[in-house]
Each structure stands twice: as structure tokens, then as C-alpha cells.
Enzyme design. Structure first.
Site, PDB file in Angstrom:
ATOM      1  N   HIS A 128       0.874  -1.188   0.000  1.00 53.61           N
ATOM      2  CA  HIS A 128       0.000   0.000   0.000  1.00 53.61           C
ATOM      3  C   HIS A 128       0.907   1.233   0.000  1.00 53.61           C
ATOM      4  CE1 HIS A 128      -2.725   2.987   1.881  1.00 53.61           C
ATOM      5  NE2 HIS A 128      -3.726   2.212   1.538  1.00 53.61           N
ATOM      6  N   ASP A 205       3.159  -4.586   7.927  1.00 52.21           N
ATOM      7  CA  ASP A 205       1.911  -3.850   7.743  1.00 52.21           C
ATOM      8  C   ASP A 205       0.789  -4.874   7.909  1.00 52.21           C
ATOM      9  OD1 ASP A 205      -0.393  -2.721   6.814  1.00 52.21           O
ATOM     10  OD2 ASP A 205       0.498  -1.793   5.043  1.00 52.21           O
ATOM     11  N   GLN A 208      -4.452  -5.273   6.863  1.00 56.10           N
ATOM     12  CA  GLN A 208      -5.473  -6.152   6.268  1.00 56.10           C
ATOM     13  C   GLN A 208      -5.435  -7.552   6.878  1.00 56.10           C
ATOM     14  OE1 GLN A 208      -7.851  -5.163   4.360  1.00 56.10           O
ATOM     15  NE2 GLN A 208      -7.105  -3.151   3.787  1.00 56.10           N
ATOM     16  N   LYS A 231     -10.303  -0.715  10.426  1.00 61.23           N
ATOM     17  CA  LYS A 231     -10.424  -1.910   9.569  1.00 61.23           C
ATOM     18  C   LYS A 231     -10.717  -3.142  10.413  1.00 61.23           C
ATOM     19  CE  LYS A 231      -7.221  -0.045   6.136  1.00 61.23           C
ATOM     20  NZ  LYS A 231      -8.110   0.451   5.084  1.00 61.23           N
ATOM     21  N   CYS A 369      -4.950   2.630  -3.520  1.00 61.96           N
ATOM     22  CA  CYS A 369      -3.714   3.137  -2.874  1.00 61.96           C
ATOM     23  C   CYS A 369      -2.599   2.103  -2.972  1.00 61.96           C
ATOM     24  CB  CYS A 369      -3.959   3.520  -1.413  1.00 61.96           C
ATOM     25  SG  CYS A 369      -5.178   4.802  -1.222  1.00 61.96           S
TER      26      CYS A 369
END
Ligand code: PMP
Length: 411
Positions: A128, A205, A208, A231, A369
């Protein structure tokens, strides 16, 4: 981190009834919300927790001597303990930020100040923009170099490719656990282990990953882990950075101000203990308390049950998309979570997204993104569906028949 199946089947209709926004109609149609990768809708339990703070003890934390402030501090620090525990960390390892973007910027600025010219930062092609741009800026400041590990033609990231990219100068591996654009689940624990065995610092990261599977900072074996509350069914404007305590102790603060100091004079300052050394100014207190409630909500359902159910939804959605002429799924990763990207031959993704919206179906259309990974597949835009625990097979059916109709009529 695991997407292993479990035996308990969650009560999806009870879960849906916990989330008021899902009862809405859009353009006269029942809402089918397939955009969890952008943000997850908030359960009533989360809304109530924020409301309770704002209604009953809307005070600042840490500083007040009065009852309100004590209650706010207890709720804020209690949320830190439960969120850290949910993610396999201790409370003092969890720095609250606005979300993944701010967490990565914190690392790129504070830890990044230790970079020297010629040092290398390794990211993957799946990242991202939040895990690309802060490193480009850090490279500009320090003379370090950004290097990218490619994926294969199915959008899988291979541990061997990451290992091949290591050099004597690799200082940091900063990679995603799950791609927001394609849905690829990367072998992130193996990547972290390989990096660590070479003394390379690691950042994951996990934006997600945390909503879709059990994520445990200790088991991941990384140095930094960034994620966003919105999220994972919490409110916007709150998220965090979990880090190894020794690194948090060693690196300088990023932002200065109230609460992050122990002493201040005009000549010099001393810093507060971790994690508060990195939390300058009044934090998002209501948001933090709301995120604590989101973690309670997720824990009650169980991350294993969520992963299991969502895998079934994803398989069903992939099968449906494959059955439609002119639809092409972008990326066929061996392990997928959270998202499926596709294009329709002869139609612009923005048009497909806008027409689905007229059917009450919320999807994302664009570059998500993550422009580099779309360019890797020769695209600048896709339609993305991101089903989650509250979606049903019936909703996927509505999505499929609406998409078929759109392609028949307009395509
Ligand atoms: N990384 C990934 C993988 C993401 O999906 C997102 C949000 N789409 C981000 C980082 C940035 O998160 P936020 O905007 O909440 O900071």
C-alpha cells in the site's frame, strides 16, 4: 498468524444485527456492503463504548486529579491492555497512533533517523502507498535506498525472492501481511524469521490481516507491526504500532509536546517511559475506548471462526466471478484474505463500481492506494470486493446477479 479452519460456525444474522449501518437501504435497495478493506462498519457495542465515554467522563487522560480524569485514564489504559493482549503483546509495547499510515511514518522518522547513505530498505511489490511513500521520504532524508521484491504472475510473494534480495546493506524489511488490492497472504512470519537471522529489522503492515485472522505479534517475530482500528470494527482515527520494547527505548521520539516528556526546561528535556514517549498531545481517547470495545466484539466471535467463515465467502465469491464471461480476476494467490480484485473486459472499473452502487452494492473501484501492484499487472484500476464476517451467501448472490445484469445491459 493463521487462516486455519475451526469447527464453530458464527451466527451471521446475530452479527449483522449488531451492526446498525448494515440495516440501511441505498438507492432503495438493501445495502450489500462489500468494502471492508476500506473500512469495516461499527458494531453497536463500539458505538456504545464511545458514547459512554463522551457522556459520562469526557475528560483528558493522565493529567487530571479529578474523578472524571481518573475514569478516562482507567478506560484508556484498560483499552491499551486489552488491545495489546488481543494482538499478542504487552501494553508497554503498544503506541497508539491515528492508524497504519501514522505508525509507519513514526517508524520511518524515528527509527529511520538511524539510516545511513547506501543502507537498503526492502519492501514488496504488493505494498500500500502507506508502506512505500514514508520510506521514499526516509531515503531522501538519509541517502538510503528503497528496493522492491517482485511477486510471481499469480501475485504470490515468495520467501526465496525476499532472501535473494538481502544484501550486506539491508537494514529493514517492511512488508505487508495481506495485500489490500489483491488479497495475497504473504509468508510474513517466514520473511521476518529470515530477516532476523541476518540481524535485519522488520516491520509488518498488518492492516489487512488483523480483521481477518488471528495475529500475534510474538508469533510473527517482527520488530514493528502497524495496523488501523477502523479496519477491525473500531472507529476511524485510531490504530497502533506494536514494537519490541528495546527498540522503542532506543529510538528518539517522533513528535514532541505534552505527555511524552518527563521533564522540560528551556535547555533540554527527558522523555516519558514507553509507550507514552511516542504519544505527544491529547490522544484519541474516545476512539481508543471504542477500539477496546471492537476487540471485545471480535474476541466474542473468535478470530478462528471469522477466518474460517470468511475463507468460505472468498471461495464462493471467486467461483461466482469466474463463472461470469468477460470478468477477469486479478491475481490468483495461493492464500487469500479479505479482498478480490477484478476487471470487466470493455468496461471501466469506475463505471462498474458506480452501477453496482445503484443496486445498493458497495465496492471499491480504483487503484486502492496500491498503484505499483496494479501496474505490475498492466492495470491502473480494478473493482475490488472485500467480503467480511457479516456478509452472507445471499448477498454474494445479489452481487453476482447485479454484475451479470450490468454487463448484459451496459457492457
Ligand atoms: N496498509 C494497508 C495494507 C491498507 O490496506 C491500508 C488502508 N487501506 C493502509 C496501510 C493505510 O491504512 P490507514 O489509511 O488506516 O492509515
Amino acid at each position: 498468524m493463521t487462516t486455519q479452519p475451526t469447527t464453530n460456525c458464527p451466527d451471521i444474522f446475530a452479527i449483522r444485527s449488531d451492526i446498525p449501518a448494515l440495516a440501511r437501504e441505498v438507492h432503495g435497495k438493501p445495502l450489500v456492503y462489500l468494502d471492508a478493506a476500506a473500512t469495516t462498519p461499527r458494531p453497536q457495542h463500539v458505538i456504545d463504548a464511545i458514547n459512554h465515554y463522551e457522556t459520562h467522563f469526557p475528560a483528558n487522560v493522565h493529567r487530571g486529579v479529578h474523578e472524571f480524569s481518573g475514569e478516562a485514564t482507567a478506560a484508556y489504559e484498560g483499552a491499551r491492555r486489552s488491545i495489546a493482549n488481543f494482538l499478542g503483546a504487552d501494553a508497554h509495547q503498544l503506541v497508539f497512533t491515528r492508524g497504519t499510515t501514522e505508525s509507519i511514518n513514526l517508524v520511518a522518522n524515528a527509527w529511520g533517523s538511524t539510516l545511513s547513505p547506501g543502507d537498503e530498505i526492502l519492501i514488496s511489490a504488493l505494498e500500500h502507498h502507506a508502506n512505500i511513500v514514508p520510506w521514499q521520504l526516509a531515503c531522501e532524508r538519509t541517502g538510503a535506498e528503497l528496493r522492491v521484491v517482485d511477486v510471481d504472475g499469480d501475485a504470490n510473494l515468495h520467501i526465496e525472492s525476499v532472501e535473494e534480495a538481502f544484501t550486506e546493506r539491508t537494514r529493514l524489511v517492511a512488508m505487508t501481511a495481506v495485500s489490500n488490492a489483491i488479497g495475497t497472504v504473504t509468508p510474513i512470519a517466514a520473511i521476518c524469521a529470515a530477516a532476523r537471522s541476518r540481524g535485519i529489522t522488520t516491520l509488518v503492515d498488518a492492516a489487512q490481516a488483523v480483521p481477518h485472522m488471528h495475529v500475534d505479534f510474538g508469533e510473527l517475530g517482527c520488530d514493528f507491526m502497524a495496523w488501523s482500528g477502523h479496519k477491525m470494527y473500531g472507529p476511524t482515527g485510531i490504530g497502533g504500532l506494536i514494537a519490541q520494547p528495546a527498540i522503542l527505548e532506543a529510538i528518539p521520539p517522533w513528535q514532541g509536546g505534552g505527555d511524552m516528556i518527563r521533564t522540560v526546561s528551556f535547555e533540554s528535556c527527558t522523555w516519558n517511559d514507553i509507550p507514552w514517549k511516542f504519544e505527544a498531545g491529547t490522544p484519541n481517547i474516545g476512539g481508543t475506548i471504542g477500539l477496546g470495545a471492537a476487540v471485545e466484539w471480535l474476541t466474542q466471535i473468535g478470530m478462528g471462526a471469522i477466518a474460517d467463515y470468511e475463507q468460505k465467502l472468498l471461495h464462493d465469491a471467486v467461483k461466482r466471478l469466474r463463472s461470469i464471461d468477460r470478468v477477469e480476476i486479478v491475481g490468483t494467490p495461493a492464500s487469500r484474505a479479505g479482498a478480490i480484485s477484478f476487471v470487466v473486459d470493455g468496461m471501466h472499473p469506475a463505471d462498474v463500481g458506480a452501477m453496482l452502487d445503484r443496486h445498493g452494492i458497495a465496492v471499491r473501484a480504483g487503484h486502492h492506494c496500491a498503484q505499483p501492484i496494479l501496474e505490475r499487472f498492466g492495470l491502473n484500476s480494478t473493482v475490488r470486493i472485500a467480503p467480511a464476517i457479516y456478509n452472507t451467501a445471499g448477498e454474494l448472490n445479489t452481487f453476482e446477479s447485479s454484475l451479470r445484469r450490468i454487463i448484459d445491459v451496459f457492457g
